[in-house]
Scaffold this motif. Sequence first.
Motif, mmCIF file in Angstrom:
data_model
loop_
_atom_site.group_PDB
_atom_site.id
_atom_site.type_symbol
_atom_site.label_atom_id
_atom_site.label_comp_id
_atom_site.label_asym_id
_atom_site.label_seq_id
_atom_site.Cartn_x
_atom_site.Cartn_y
_atom_site.Cartn_z
ATOM 1 N N THR A 142 0.817 -1.230 0.000
ATOM 2 C CA THR A 142 0.000 0.000 0.000
ATOM 3 C C THR A 142 0.843 1.269 0.000
ATOM 4 O O THR A 142 0.353 2.333 -0.360
ATOM 5 C CB THR A 142 -0.927 0.013 1.231
ATOM 6 O OG1 THR A 142 -0.138 -0.177 2.415
ATOM 7 C CG2 THR A 142 -1.962 -1.112 1.128
ATOM 8 N N THR A 143 2.094 1.166 0.409
ATOM 9 C CA THR A 143 2.960 2.355 0.428
ATOM 10 C C THR A 143 3.783 2.500 -0.847
ATOM 11 O O THR A 143 4.587 3.423 -0.964
ATOM 12 C CB THR A 143 3.908 2.292 1.637
ATOM 13 O OG1 THR A 143 4.762 1.131 1.512
ATOM 14 C CG2 THR A 143 3.137 2.214 2.931
ATOM 15 N N GLY A 144 3.589 1.576 -1.786
ATOM 16 C CA GLY A 144 4.332 1.652 -3.045
ATOM 17 C C GLY A 144 5.644 0.911 -3.043
ATOM 18 O O GLY A 144 6.375 0.924 -4.038
#
Length: 224
Positions: free
Chosen positions: A119-121
């Motif tokens: 989700t944070t890349g």
Amino acid sequence: VKGVEEWEQVGPRNKSTVVRQTSFSDSPIREIFGGELCSAVHRQGSKESATIEPFFSLQLDIQSNDIRTVKNALEALVSKEKVQMNTGTEAESEAYRKTTLARLPPVLILHLKRFLYNTTGGLQKLFKHIEYSTDLEIGKELLASSIKSRSSQSHSYKLWAVVYHHGKTATGGHYTCDAFHPACGGWVRSDDTSLKLVPEEMVLKPHPHGNKVAYLLFYRRNNN
């Protein structure tokens, strides 16, 4: 890439399909590892369109909790999915896309997609165990209609090699390989300069070390 061709073909019940095919130039690598995927889009009231593209390894998504085996992953690859298409008007049209195997190579490489974005890349590694066996049968439900008619071609494969990734992260780690050696009639483990015989059970069973997982599976067609 050799080029792109497009044509229209008529199948059973005078059903018309627009086919677009991309191909690679002939080479020894293509002859051994090259296969083709057919992605067909069905939309009510329109001609079916199909895109045939080459591959050297099948990218298998194993993220879903429903996928526990190579068979599960192959079935998910060819499952029908709903897509939204822009018709040029304000309203979108609903369509379905289905992927099938249009050409099977002599050596089939299955790439288990172990690395994915969080989700944070950032990249993370998927550690789940995926079951696989020494024998692999490509069922008719995975095949395009064009290949189903070639009854002389075998659709069964034998496991020839497994490449493993060791490590807790996607940005580092170590690779080892187990390969079947006909001369000794068994499996040989390659780890840098180290070579040793290993039993088949160690190639197929889950590994006690949690950071070592199967990453690439090499299957050789039985009639080769």
